[in-house]
Design a protein around this motif. Sequence first.
Motif, mmCIF file in Angstrom:
data_model
loop_
_atom_site.group_PDB
_atom_site.id
_atom_site.type_symbol
_atom_site.label_atom_id
_atom_site.label_comp_id
_atom_site.label_asym_id
_atom_site.label_seq_id
_atom_site.Cartn_x
_atom_site.Cartn_y
_atom_site.Cartn_z
ATOM 1 N N GLU A 5 92.169 -25.851 -3.919
ATOM 2 C CA GLU A 5 92.103 -24.496 -4.496
ATOM 3 C C GLU A 5 90.639 -23.986 -4.987
ATOM 4 N N LEU A 8 87.948 -23.487 -2.667
ATOM 5 C CA LEU A 8 88.073 -22.213 -2.445
ATOM 6 C C LEU A 8 88.029 -20.509 -3.394
ATOM 7 N N GLU A 12 84.484 -18.094 -3.283
ATOM 8 C CA GLU A 12 84.854 -16.526 -2.707
ATOM 9 C C GLU A 12 84.041 -15.130 -4.193
ATOM 10 N N ASN A 161 84.113 -24.860 4.309
ATOM 11 C CA ASN A 161 84.414 -24.792 4.869
ATOM 12 C C ASN A 161 83.114 -25.113 6.194
#
Length: 162
Positions: A5, A8, A12, A161
């Motif tokens: 988390e 990610l 972003e 990813n």
Amino acid sequence: MWKPENRLEFEEIIEDLLADPAVQSMRDLPQHSKSCNCFEHSLYVSYLTFLACRRLKLDYVGATRAALLHDFALRNWDHDDMGLKRLWKHPHLALENAEQRYLLTDMQKDIIVKHMWPLTRPLPRHKESFVVSMADKLCALMEMSHLYRLLKVRKKLAPANT
């Protein structure tokens, strides 16, 4: 530290910067050791900044983005005869290059131009600038002592990813 988390959210924040070919070109520039290039070093500084500023309830988004650009001078200093002058010159070149490509806040400008503190003057004006300066020194130490390689930081910083 390497929680998915966290990774990610971090990705972003800097996604648009990572898509910039100029930022990617930092992969071709040497940094503190052969185990790490300028891009990897900047990504590492940016990730530590993200974690520290978020924990300290500072502007972690702005600081994370500026940390990625702190060495955005886009020069191979190994082929330059500037010697130690580069310590004082590269933050200004990084800021100049970043300002040509991105809209920066005053805090982000302070972070980029003062990331070499205390080797450079004047004193940083923002807490986030101190965080980036300390993260930069910690990452450089990790890279030069080969802990970067031993702790597999490159693999841990690879996009989540993939």
